[in-house]
Design a protein around this motif. Structure first.
Motif, mmCIF file in Angstrom:
data_model
loop_
_atom_site.group_PDB
_atom_site.id
_atom_site.type_symbol
_atom_site.label_atom_id
_atom_site.label_comp_id
_atom_site.label_asym_id
_atom_site.label_seq_id
_atom_site.Cartn_x
_atom_site.Cartn_y
_atom_site.Cartn_z
ATOM 1 N N SER A 29 9.151 8.908 -11.527
ATOM 2 C CA SER A 29 9.338 7.495 -11.205
ATOM 3 C C SER A 29 9.080 7.180 -9.732
ATOM 4 O O SER A 29 8.937 6.028 -9.353
ATOM 5 C CB SER A 29 10.761 7.061 -11.569
ATOM 6 N N GLU A 30 9.017 8.221 -8.869
ATOM 7 C CA GLU A 30 8.820 7.988 -7.431
ATOM 8 C C GLU A 30 7.380 7.611 -7.106
ATOM 9 O O GLU A 30 7.085 7.173 -5.997
ATOM 10 C CB GLU A 30 9.192 9.256 -6.651
ATOM 11 N N SER A 31 6.467 7.771 -8.028
ATOM 12 C CA SER A 31 5.042 7.552 -7.736
ATOM 13 C C SER A 31 4.727 6.068 -7.590
ATOM 14 O O SER A 31 5.152 5.253 -8.393
ATOM 15 C CB SER A 31 4.183 8.140 -8.859
ATOM 16 N N THR A 32 3.958 5.742 -6.530
ATOM 17 C CA THR A 32 3.492 4.357 -6.325
ATOM 18 C C THR A 32 1.991 4.237 -6.544
ATOM 19 O O THR A 32 1.479 3.136 -6.734
ATOM 20 C CB THR A 32 3.809 3.890 -4.893
ATOM 21 N N GLY A 33 1.287 5.363 -6.476
ATOM 22 C CA GLY A 33 -0.168 5.308 -6.610
ATOM 23 C C GLY A 33 -0.861 4.856 -5.345
ATOM 24 O O GLY A 33 -2.051 4.525 -5.368
ATOM 25 N N MET A 34 -0.146 4.820 -4.211
ATOM 26 C CA MET A 34 -0.734 4.357 -2.950
ATOM 27 C C MET A 34 -0.922 5.473 -1.937
ATOM 28 O O MET A 34 -1.748 5.350 -1.037
ATOM 29 C CB MET A 34 0.142 3.265 -2.343
ATOM 30 N N GLY A 35 -0.170 6.540 -2.055
ATOM 31 C CA GLY A 35 -0.222 7.612 -1.057
ATOM 32 C C GLY A 35 -1.604 8.185 -0.859
ATOM 33 O O GLY A 35 -2.129 8.240 0.258
ATOM 34 N N MET A 36 -2.233 8.620 -1.959
ATOM 35 C CA MET A 36 -3.544 9.257 -1.836
ATOM 36 C C MET A 36 -4.655 8.231 -1.594
ATOM 37 O O MET A 36 -5.690 8.552 -1.032
ATOM 38 C CB MET A 36 -3.850 10.097 -3.089
ATOM 39 N N GLN A 61 -5.673 -8.762 0.073
ATOM 40 C CA GLN A 61 -4.431 -9.513 -0.074
ATOM 41 C C GLN A 61 -3.761 -9.221 -1.419
ATOM 42 O O GLN A 61 -2.542 -9.060 -1.493
ATOM 43 C CB GLN A 61 -4.698 -11.017 0.057
ATOM 44 N N ARG A 62 -4.579 -9.168 -2.480
ATOM 45 C CA ARG A 62 -4.030 -8.857 -3.805
ATOM 46 C C ARG A 62 -3.391 -7.469 -3.813
ATOM 47 O O ARG A 62 -2.293 -7.274 -4.349
ATOM 48 C CB ARG A 62 -5.127 -8.943 -4.874
ATOM 49 N N GLN A 63 -4.108 -6.507 -3.206
ATOM 50 C CA GLN A 63 -3.577 -5.148 -3.156
ATOM 51 C C GLN A 63 -2.298 -5.088 -2.321
ATOM 52 O O GLN A 63 -1.328 -4.394 -2.683
ATOM 53 C CB GLN A 63 -4.622 -4.199 -2.580
ATOM 54 N N TYR A 64 -2.292 -5.827 -1.223
ATOM 55 C CA TYR A 64 -1.126 -5.803 -0.340
ATOM 56 C C TYR A 64 0.097 -6.397 -1.041
ATOM 57 O O TYR A 64 1.203 -5.843 -0.970
ATOM 58 C CB TYR A 64 -1.435 -6.586 0.939
ATOM 59 N N ILE A 65 -0.098 -7.523 -1.740
ATOM 60 C CA ILE A 65 1.017 -8.168 -2.449
ATOM 61 C C ILE A 65 1.536 -7.262 -3.567
ATOM 62 O O ILE A 65 2.745 -7.081 -3.740
ATOM 63 C CB ILE A 65 0.571 -9.532 -3.019
ATOM 64 N N TYR A 66 0.580 -6.657 -4.315
ATOM 65 C CA TYR A 66 0.984 -5.768 -5.407
ATOM 66 C C TYR A 66 1.726 -4.551 -4.867
ATOM 67 O O TYR A 66 2.755 -4.143 -5.412
ATOM 68 C CB TYR A 66 -0.250 -5.334 -6.196
ATOM 69 N N PHE A 84 -7.704 8.824 -6.159
ATOM 70 C CA PHE A 84 -7.732 8.069 -4.912
ATOM 71 C C PHE A 84 -7.834 6.551 -5.127
ATOM 72 O O PHE A 84 -7.993 5.809 -4.160
ATOM 73 C CB PHE A 84 -8.901 8.539 -4.039
ATOM 74 N N ASP A 85 -7.745 6.108 -6.373
ATOM 75 C CA ASP A 85 -7.767 4.670 -6.635
ATOM 76 C C ASP A 85 -6.409 4.054 -6.285
ATOM 77 O O ASP A 85 -5.369 4.693 -6.491
ATOM 78 C CB ASP A 85 -8.068 4.389 -8.116
ATOM 79 N N PRO A 86 -6.394 2.815 -5.767
ATOM 80 C CA PRO A 86 -5.109 2.194 -5.429
ATOM 81 C C PRO A 86 -4.261 1.937 -6.663
ATOM 82 O O PRO A 86 -4.775 1.509 -7.701
ATOM 83 C CB PRO A 86 -5.519 0.879 -4.748
ATOM 84 N N PHE A 87 -2.966 2.250 -6.572
ATOM 85 C CA PHE A 87 -1.958 1.999 -7.600
ATOM 86 C C PHE A 87 -2.137 2.847 -8.863
ATOM 87 O O PHE A 87 -1.459 2.612 -9.860
ATOM 88 C CB PHE A 87 -1.926 0.513 -7.995
ATOM 89 N N PHE A 88 -3.038 3.837 -8.820
ATOM 90 C CA PHE A 88 -3.211 4.681 -10.002
ATOM 91 C C PHE A 88 -2.197 5.827 -9.950
ATOM 92 O O PHE A 88 -2.145 6.588 -8.978
ATOM 93 C CB PHE A 88 -4.632 5.244 -10.064
ATOM 94 N N THR A 89 -1.384 5.949 -10.996
ATOM 95 C CA THR A 89 -0.382 7.021 -11.050
ATOM 96 C C THR A 89 -0.678 8.052 -12.134
ATOM 97 O O THR A 89 -0.233 9.188 -12.046
ATOM 98 C CB THR A 89 1.021 6.425 -11.291
#
Length: 350
Positions: free
Chosen positions: A304-311, A122-127, A291-296
């Protein structure tokens, strides 16, 4: 549980106890009758009274031993935070209580792990939702500015810019959609034999305008086809994410002809598809966290397009499908992502 309820719980035991006493006395009476002996009624009464006394003593002692355990159960029942109190279920006096406590502990542990995992998701989804919304604002703002600029003479350039920003919106919406679907992965996948290279060609064809615009030329090397068991839709998303990254981190390189090299090869019981770009590369200290969530990382701060979620999503999807995804890179020169498919390996791992 008080003593009265305890006795009610033992009624069946008491009933069979007296049945057993009656049977024993009858056997003894028959034996003495056959041998012409006498068995006075006083002895029968004495046997009943003595057995009853021993039964009462047994029940009192047994209840006294189990009373702390019953008291703990009553406290848990009446407590508003009963789940947390399960671990302090009272003094264990029998194997039955020990097994009961272990069951409670295992259930509590399962519940706690499940709840922690749910809260983390849930925390990851909200972030991610917050990040995604902010990212989507950028192309929308750019499109609005382009439409408001009435002094623009070259409308073809405007349309191209709008198309590019619209592509970013489309990619962002797709990422949000797949992130939502991932929580119900077991209900949304179909395993079949697929040629991975056909998916690669589809993804390249979808991005051909951007590839031409940024002078990036894809090259296919190795096997002419790579047949694996997987889910087409999910694998297409993974390959699309890798190719998006390859384009994003290659377009700014000052080089006339940049390449994205796709290699397909077979090694014993596994098939490998590798996608290598000639972009900015990944710093060595960032490689283990790709491959960590939200890591750019460093590159994410420059783009600026990076979200850190794709990989992160790509890694999770590959894991669920039973595949493996790896990354290698040399900063300033190249980056290569590889997907490893194991023949005969298990599909769908949650």
């Amino acid at each position: 549980m008080n003593f009265k309820k305890y006795l009610m719980d033992k009624l069946l035991y008491i009933f069979f106890f007296y049945i057993n006493i009656i049977v024993v006395i009858l056997v003894m009476h028959l034996s003495l009758t056959i041998s012409l002996g006498l068995y006075p009624m006083e002895n029968i009464s004495y046997a009943f009274i003595l057995s009853t006394v021993f039964l009462i003593l047994f029940l009192i002692i047994d209840y006294s031993r189990k009373r702390p355990f019953y008291k703990s159960l009553n406290n848990i029942k009446s407590s508003s935070n009963g789940i947390e109190n399960m671990l302090g279920v009272g003094e264990i006096r029998s194997r039955e209580h020990l097994i009961y406590r272990d069951i409670l502990f295992n259930n509590y542990k399962y519940y706690k792990d499940y709840l922690d995992k749910y809260e983390e998701n849930q925390r990851q989804y909200i972030y991610f939702t917050n990040q995604w919304v902010h990212q989507m604002k950028t192309p929308v703002s750019v499109i609005n500015l382009l439409l408001q600029d009435k002094n623009t003479k070259n409308f073809n350039e405007v349309l191209q810019s709008i198309e590019e920003e619209n592509e970013k919106l489309s990619q962002g919406l797709e990422m949000m959609l797949y992130n939502t679907r991932l929580s119900q992965f077991n209900l949304d996948f179909k395993v079949e034999q697929i040629d991975v290279l056909s998916i690669v060609r589809e993804v390249i064809n979808d991005h051909k305008k951007l590839l031409i615009k940024y002078s990036i030329f894809p090259k296919l090397e190795g096997e002419k086809e790579l047949i694996v068991e997987t889910d087409r839709k999910w694998l297409r998303f993974v390959i699309n994410q890798i190719l998006n990254n390859a384009m994003k981190y290659s377009k700014g390189i000052n080089k006339d002809n940049k390449s994205i090299i796709i290699k397909a090869k077979k090694e014993h019981n596994r098939y490998i598809i590798s996608i290598m770009d000639e972009g900015v590369g990944i710093p060595q200290q960032d490689l283990r966290r790709v491959f960590d969530p939200f890591f750019t990382g460093e590159n994410g701060r420059k783009f600026s397009e990076s979200t850190g979620m794709g990989m992160y999503l790509a890694k999770k999807i590959c894991s669920n499908l039973g595949h493996r995804i790896t990354v290698e890179s040399e900063e300033g020169k190249w980056t290569q992502f590889s997907i490893v498919f194991y023949s005969g390996g298990s599909i769908f791992k949650m």
